[in-house]
Motif scaffolding. Structure first.
Motif, PDB file in Angstrom:
ATOM      1  N   ILE A 120      -3.687 -10.343  -3.017  1.00 50.23           N
ATOM      2  CA  ILE A 120      -2.567 -10.555  -2.050  1.00 50.23           C
ATOM      3  C   ILE A 120      -2.935 -11.199  -0.900  1.00 50.23           C
ATOM      4  CG2 ILE A 120      -1.200  -8.941  -0.837  1.00 50.23           C
ATOM      5  CD1 ILE A 120      -1.420  -6.668  -2.909  1.00 50.23           C
ATOM      6  N   LEU A 128       4.845 -10.882   1.551  1.00 52.52           N
ATOM      7  CA  LEU A 128       4.633  -9.819   0.531  1.00 52.52           C
ATOM      8  C   LEU A 128       6.066  -9.248   0.225  1.00 52.52           C
ATOM      9  CD1 LEU A 128       1.283  -7.902   2.110  1.00 52.52           C
ATOM     10  CD2 LEU A 128       1.716  -9.776   0.424  1.00 52.52           C
ATOM     11  N   LEU A 158      -6.228  -6.041  -5.817  1.00 49.27           N
ATOM     12  CA  LEU A 158      -5.496  -6.254  -4.201  1.00 49.27           C
ATOM     13  C   LEU A 158      -6.052  -7.474  -3.615  1.00 49.27           C
ATOM     14  CD1 LEU A 158      -5.722  -2.448  -2.894  1.00 49.27           C
ATOM     15  CD2 LEU A 158      -3.797  -4.057  -3.107  1.00 49.27           C
ATOM     16  N   PHE A 167       7.814  -6.417  -1.482  1.00 50.35           N
ATOM     17  CA  PHE A 167       7.664  -5.008  -1.924  1.00 50.35           C
ATOM     18  C   PHE A 167       9.006  -4.567  -2.864  1.00 50.35           C
ATOM     19  CE2 PHE A 167       5.025  -5.060   2.042  1.00 50.35           C
ATOM     20  CZ  PHE A 167       3.878  -4.067   1.746  1.00 50.35           C
ATOM     21  N   GLY A 180      -5.569  -1.128  -9.038  1.00 52.09           N
ATOM     22  CA  GLY A 180      -5.143  -1.814  -7.764  1.00 52.09           C
ATOM     23  C   GLY A 180      -6.356  -2.130  -7.028  1.00 52.09           C
ATOM     24  N   LEU A 189      -2.491  -1.068   1.458  1.00 48.27           N
ATOM     25  CA  LEU A 189      -2.741  -2.426   1.976  1.00 48.27           C
ATOM     26  C   LEU A 189      -3.590  -2.302   3.167  1.00 48.27           C
ATOM     27  CD1 LEU A 189       0.298  -4.372   1.383  1.00 48.27           C
ATOM     28  CD2 LEU A 189      -1.551  -3.931  -0.272  1.00 48.27           C
ATOM     29  N   LEU A 225       2.721   2.303  -0.040  1.00 55.34           N
ATOM     30  CA  LEU A 225       2.166   1.078  -0.460  1.00 55.34           C
ATOM     31  C   LEU A 225       1.691   0.332   0.663  1.00 55.34           C
ATOM     32  CD1 LEU A 225       5.057  -0.252  -2.523  1.00 55.34           C
ATOM     33  CD2 LEU A 225       2.932   0.471  -3.257  1.00 55.34           C
ATOM     34  N   VAL A 249       4.633  -6.673  -4.567  1.00 57.17           N
ATOM     35  CA  VAL A 249       3.742  -5.610  -4.303  1.00 57.17           C
ATOM     36  C   VAL A 249       4.634  -4.314  -4.895  1.00 57.17           C
ATOM     37  CG1 VAL A 249       2.355  -4.080  -2.650  1.00 57.17           C
ATOM     38  CG2 VAL A 249       2.482  -6.424  -2.519  1.00 57.17           C
TER      39      VAL A 249
END
Length: 331
Positions: free
Chosen positions: A238, A244, A235, A246, A231, A266, A262, A168
């Motif tokens: 995810i 996740l 998304l 980052f 995105g 989410l 970010l 991400v």
């Protein structure tokens, strides 16, 4: 996976088979001119079935198959013989595929295992033959049931990639470069935003012949959950990741603020994403010295496991893989 070949969304029209009608036949032979009812049942119409296939990574093979039609069941015959069932249509799909009704948005099926089968659109039941309707007061019924009609409906098939680790970050954060370094995947890499237009998967080898799967999705920008950038379309991938990771570049003006943005995207897209394990990788550390790295560490979130890495010089790449493996097994 070539960008033009990655398809994660298709809409198809499914039509299951009609059930065959039952028979209203009355038994006749040279010794019996007025026999009783012996009509058989009609055959069931063909189902449309989803089947998981771990060898598939995309819905490309269904992109141009707009209409999926199953065969009808055959009519019942004499001597209590049932009609043959209509042939089923089996649609093989990648693991992680979800089927939804176009009109209601309701989830109809979800494929999460290799070889798993789910009846997406059931075929119509075959009609009963007249033998079922014989009674003391009606010894020779001359009627039988028609078969049930099949179902015709538009269905959305949507793929959510299954991976252990989802990357991400903002565009140009170094996600594709990391994936290319730690796995055999060959994503497109260039020094401009939105180089990655489709998700990429890579199997990352680890110590003692272990491995885990890493997914690189197109970069997120502020407002992605509202449809900005690329995105919002990706998304969803995810949602199926265990961890996740980052990724934020040392070139960022404010790493903590970028992480907050970010995280907010989410949460806006799906609040359940915040329950997943999170790690932070600060990328492109070949651009800074050790003293600046120490200063940057002071500004990072305290409760977030963080690694400073460089995909170019391989700095701390093994340390990052160790952290990912420990987190995966801790769960």
């Amino acid at each position: 996976m070539a960008s033009s070949n990655f398809i994660d969304y298709v809409k198809i029209c499914c039509r299951s088979g009609h059930g065959g009608p039952g028979s209203s036949h009355l038994h006749r032979d040279k010794k019996n001119a007025k026999g009783g009812p012996d009509g058989g049942d009609g055959g069931r119409g063909g189902h449309i079935i989803l089947k998981g296939n771990k060898q598939l990574w995309t819905l490309l093979h269904l992109q141009y198959q707009k209409h999926v039609i199953a065969k009808p069941g055959e009519s019942g015959g004499s001597s209590h013989s049932s009609g043959a069932e209509g042939e089923d249509v089996i649609l093989e799909v990648p693991i992680g595929t979800i089927a939804r009704n176009v009109e209601t948005g309701e989830k109809m099926a979800e494929i999460i295992e290799d070889g798993q089968t789910v009846i997406l659109t059931p075929g119509g039941r075959g009609g009963l033959g007249n033998a079922h309707f014989k009674s003391p007061t009606n010894q020779t019924p001359r009627y039988a049931q028609p078969g049930e009609p099949g179902i015709e409906e538009w269905v959305i098939l949507e793929l959510k990639l299954l991976a252990d680790v989802g990357l991400v970050g903002f565009p140009n954060a170094g996600k594709s470069t990391l994936l290319s370094v730690v796995s055999a995947a060959k994503p497109k890499i260039a020094n401009y935003p939105f180089t990655t237009l489709v998700p990429n998967l890579g199997v990352v080898p680890y110590r003692d012949y272990k491995s885990f799967v890493m997914a690189d999705i197109p970069g997120i920008i502020e407002g992605a959950s509202e449809g900005k950038g690329l995105g919002i379309r990706f998304l969803k991938h995810i949602e199926r990741n265990s961890i996740l990771l980052f990724m934020i570049s040392v070139e960022s003006a404010d790493i903590a603020d970028e992480y907050r943005v970010l995280l907010n995207e989410l949460q806006t897209f799906n609040p359940e994403l915040l329950s997943k394990q999170r790690l932070l990788a600060i990328t492109k550390t070949d651009l800074i010295d050790d003293e600046l790295e120490k200063e940057m560490r002071k500004t990072l979130p305290k409760d977030l496991p963080t690694v400073f890495i460089s995909s170019i010089t391989q700095k701390n790449i093994m340390q990052l893989k160790d952290l990912i493996w420990q987190t995966l097994n801790a769960e």
